[in-house]
Design a protein around this motif. Structure first.
Motif, PDB file in Angstrom:
ATOM      1  N   VAL A 227       0.858  -1.185   0.000  1.00 47.80           N
ATOM      2  CA  VAL A 227       0.000   0.000   0.000  1.00 47.80           C
ATOM      3  C   VAL A 227       0.895   1.236   0.000  1.00 47.80           C
ATOM      4  CG1 VAL A 227      -1.608   1.384   1.367  1.00 47.80           C
ATOM      5  CG2 VAL A 227      -1.944  -1.067   1.182  1.00 47.80           C
ATOM      6  N   ALA A 228       0.538   2.238  -0.769  1.00 46.47           N
ATOM      7  CA  ALA A 228       1.246   3.510  -0.761  1.00 46.47           C
ATOM      8  C   ALA A 228       0.258   4.631  -0.500  1.00 46.47           C
ATOM      9  CB  ALA A 228       1.960   3.748  -2.079  1.00 46.47           C
ATOM     10  N   ALA A 229       0.660   5.589   0.330  1.00 48.28           N
ATOM     11  CA  ALA A 229      -0.189   6.736   0.640  1.00 48.28           C
ATOM     12  C   ALA A 229       0.638   8.008   0.539  1.00 48.28           C
ATOM     13  CB  ALA A 229      -0.772   6.602   2.047  1.00 48.28           C
ATOM     14  N   LEU A 230       0.115   8.996  -0.171  1.00 49.42           N
ATOM     15  CA  LEU A 230       0.806  10.275  -0.267  1.00 49.42           C
ATOM     16  C   LEU A 230      -0.155  11.377  -0.673  1.00 49.42           C
ATOM     17  CD1 LEU A 230       2.729  10.797  -3.582  1.00 49.42           C
ATOM     18  CD2 LEU A 230       1.358   8.748  -3.205  1.00 49.42           C
ATOM     19  N   VAL A 231       0.183  12.572  -0.251  1.00 44.19           N
ATOM     20  CA  VAL A 231      -0.510  13.778  -0.698  1.00 44.19           C
ATOM     21  C   VAL A 231       0.303  14.364  -1.840  1.00 44.19           C
ATOM     22  CG1 VAL A 231      -1.363  16.047  -0.079  1.00 44.19           C
ATOM     23  CG2 VAL A 231      -1.374  14.214   1.629  1.00 44.19           C
ATOM     24  N   TYR A 232      -0.266  14.353  -3.033  1.00 48.48           N
ATOM     25  CA  TYR A 232       0.456  14.906  -4.178  1.00 48.48           C
ATOM     26  C   TYR A 232       0.549  16.425  -4.056  1.00 48.48           C
ATOM     27  CZ  TYR A 232       0.361  10.495  -6.734  1.00 48.48           C
ATOM     28  OH  TYR A 232       0.557   9.199  -7.130  1.00 48.48           O
ATOM     29  N   GLU A 320      -2.292   9.574   9.889  1.00 47.14           N
ATOM     30  CA  GLU A 320      -2.561  10.894  10.467  1.00 47.14           C
ATOM     31  C   GLU A 320      -1.290  11.740  10.507  1.00 47.14           C
ATOM     32  OE1 GLU A 320      -4.312  12.854  14.641  1.00 47.14           O
ATOM     33  OE2 GLU A 320      -3.992  10.693  14.468  1.00 47.14           O
ATOM     34  N   LEU A 321      -0.167  11.118  10.878  1.00 48.46           N
ATOM     35  CA  LEU A 321       1.090  11.854  11.005  1.00 48.46           C
ATOM     36  C   LEU A 321       1.684  12.231   9.655  1.00 48.46           C
ATOM     37  CD1 LEU A 321       2.766   9.746  13.833  1.00 48.46           C
ATOM     38  CD2 LEU A 321       2.027  12.132  14.014  1.00 48.46           C
ATOM     39  N   THR A 322       1.430  11.429   8.635  1.00 52.96           N
ATOM     40  CA  THR A 322       2.101  11.618   7.346  1.00 52.96           C
ATOM     41  C   THR A 322       1.191  12.162   6.250  1.00 52.96           C
ATOM     42  OG1 THR A 322       1.628   9.315   6.756  1.00 52.96           O
ATOM     43  CG2 THR A 322       3.745   9.767   7.826  1.00 52.96           C
ATOM     44  N   GLY A 323      -0.072  12.371   6.553  1.00 53.56           N
ATOM     45  CA  GLY A 323      -1.032  12.843   5.561  1.00 53.56           C
ATOM     46  C   GLY A 323      -1.033  14.343   5.406  1.00 53.56           C
ATOM     47  N   ARG A 324      -2.211  14.913   5.308  1.00 53.28           N
ATOM     48  CA  ARG A 324      -2.322  16.350   5.019  1.00 53.28           C
ATOM     49  C   ARG A 324      -1.731  17.231   6.114  1.00 53.28           C
ATOM     50  NH1 ARG A 324      -4.717  17.665   0.497  1.00 53.28           N
ATOM     51  NH2 ARG A 324      -6.287  16.311  -0.475  1.00 53.28           N
ATOM     52  N   LYS A 325      -1.695  16.740   7.344  1.00 46.79           N
ATOM     53  CA  LYS A 325      -1.183  17.558   8.440  1.00 46.79           C
ATOM     54  C   LYS A 325       0.329  17.466   8.580  1.00 46.79           C
ATOM     55  CE  LYS A 325      -5.448  17.173  11.142  1.00 46.79           C
ATOM     56  NZ  LYS A 325      -6.052  16.732  12.437  1.00 46.79           N
ATOM     57  N   ALA A 326       0.966  16.634   7.793  1.00 49.05           N
ATOM     58  CA  ALA A 326       2.415  16.466   7.893  1.00 49.05           C
ATOM     59  C   ALA A 326       3.139  17.748   7.482  1.00 49.05           C
ATOM     60  CB  ALA A 326       2.872  15.309   7.017  1.00 49.05           C
ATOM     61  N   PRO A 327       4.278  18.050   8.110  1.00 45.44           N
ATOM     62  CA  PRO A 327       5.022  19.278   7.782  1.00 45.44           C
ATOM     63  C   PRO A 327       5.707  19.232   6.421  1.00 45.44           C
ATOM     64  CG  PRO A 327       6.224  17.964   9.383  1.00 45.44           C
ATOM     65  CD  PRO A 327       4.882  17.317   9.229  1.00 45.44           C
TER      66      PRO A 327
END
Length: 440
Positions: A227-232, A320-327
């Motif tokens: 599985v891969a998750a990222l905010v482009y 939660e830590l690595t999604g949209r709120k990540a720095p």
């Protein structure tokens, strides 16, 4: 062989990884094993450290001083279709091996990116796209040619120097400069694979990961997935439909029939509408399209945590830590392990943590982002899964060359340290075991 003081050159290219500098005292562009032997002997005579560069994907950090050996020109690939083996030079990429093996209905145990150096990837273990069915790439190595710290070229097999044969397969690059190896090939010409992409915002992302974790308990060994998750990022370089979107993709590689593959992925499609679906039957030569790793050089930092398992609550916290709120932009990848990865080869090797159920990979582009901020985020993610961490992945530590703990369990570490004392007593290839000076 081409050898020149680095200062007399316009600058040695860092290769695929552009985030860390390469400033050696001397660069040797080796054309063969004799050039490597001469370079190691020269380094030993001058009391210089040695680093190795093939494609530059796995640069562990800045390379300052010493002798840098480039093996990029040593890119030969020879296939023996009768023995189902490939003889691979130190600079050959997985893409070249895949293309050479395909006409014979064979496939190597390659990773997801065709531009990665096959030899260097294998020395670190080598987690391939068919890993659950066939194990690590290191499990299939038949022999290796290596120049050790004393400048001696050695042909290493289970019969000749069996302890060094054990350590080179999974021990990384601390035992010498591998100039080539022979590895077994799998009888695979096609597969069913691709990806299902889902919207990762809101509760959807956590639901996808929860269902995925449940699903992995039901699949056969012939199916390998991640599985891969990222905010482009919302930038012109990203295709417009993906700009600014949070996407979670499930990637599949299955060597069974397409009909059975469709049956196996039905629970994933039941999660909800997919924003993209590329699952299909394909020739193995198209297997790199499953992950679609970026083919262009860029700057990045990364780490890989081997986990005993993963529960939905901790998985949701990682998102939660690595999604949209990540720095900063962070790509999260979760690889399903087990199967042949857990059982290991007939001839034991130094690949550790076979009991791990998942590999949690983190990767962050460094353009405009400082390493300290990335490390701080990674420490928070590691804290969220701390009770499940059994070690770190040698293949997927990018840029953290000053942190060398956790790559091997204590027993394997001690055994590897003994080999270093025997084959590299002057520490040409690093300090204490675990410090890799390979620029891959």
């Amino acid at each position: 062989m081409t050898a020149a003081p680095a200062g007399s050159r316009s600058g040695f290219p860092s290769g695929f990884q552009t985030g860390f500098t390469i400033h050696p005292d001397l660069v040797v562009e080796a054309a063969g094993a004799d050039d490597v032997r001469d370079a190691v002997a020269r380094a030993a005579a001058g009391g210089l450290r040695v680093a190795v560069h093939a494609t530059g994907h796995g640069l562990p950090g800045a390379v300052e001083g010493g002798v840098l050996i480039s093996t990029a020109r040593m890119d030969s690939v020879r296939i023996d279709p009768v023995r189902r083996t490939a003889a691979v030079g130190a600079g050959a990429t997985w893409g070249r091996v895949v293309e050479a093996a395909a006409p014979h209905g064979l496939a190597p145990l390659n990773g997801s990116a065709p531009g990665v150096g096959a030899v260097s990837y294998t020395l670190g273990g080598g987690l391939g796209i068919l890993a659950r069915e066939f194990g690590y790439a290191a499990d299939h190595v038949r022999s290796l040619d290596v120049v050790t710290g004393d400048g001696v070229p050695r042909h290493v097999t289970p019969q000749d120097e069996p302890e060094l044969f054990w350590g080179l397969r999974g021990g990384g690059h601390r035992l010498g400069v591998v100039t080539g190896l022979e590895t077994g090939l799998a009888p695979v010409a096609r597969l069913y694979g691709g990806s299902l992409a889902f919207d990762g915002d809101g509760e959807t992302g956590a639901r996808v990961l929860r269902r995925y974790l449940e699903w992995t308990r039901t699949v056969p060994e012939a199916l390998t997935s991640s599985v891969a998750a990222l905010v482009y990022p919302d930038v012109p370089q990203v295709p417009e439909p993906l700009r600014g979107r949070y996407v979670i993709s499930v990637r599949i590689a299955y060597t069974g029939s397409a009909a059975e593959g469709e049956r196996l992925v039905a629970p994933l499609r039941a999660i909800g509408p997919a924003s993209a679906d590329s699952l299909r039957e394909m020739p193995y030569t198209d297997s790199h399209t499953i992950h679609n790793d970026p083919p262009f050089p860029h700057a990045y930092y990364g780490d890989g945590l081997m986990l005993s398992g993963l529960d939905p609550e901790r998985a949701a916290r990682v998102l939660e830590l690595t999604g949209r709120k990540a720095p900063m932009m962070t790509v999260v990848q979760l690889n399903h392990l087990g199967g042949a990865l857990a059982t290991g080869p007939a001839a034991e090797n130094a690949v550790p943590f076979r009991e791990a159920g998942f590999l949690l990979r983190l990767l962050s582009p460094l353009d405009g982002t400082d390493v300290a901020s990335v490390r701080a985020l990674y420490e928070e993610v590691a804290g969220a899964v701390a009770p499940l961490v059994v070690g770190r992945s040698l293949n997927f530590s990018f840029g953290g060359g000053d942190r060398t703990d956790g790559f091997h369990d204590p027993r394997t570490h001690k055994r590897l340290a003994g080999l270093v004392s025997q084959y590299d007593p002057a520490s040409l290839f690093g300090g204490s075991y675990g410090i890799s000076r390979d620029a891959r």
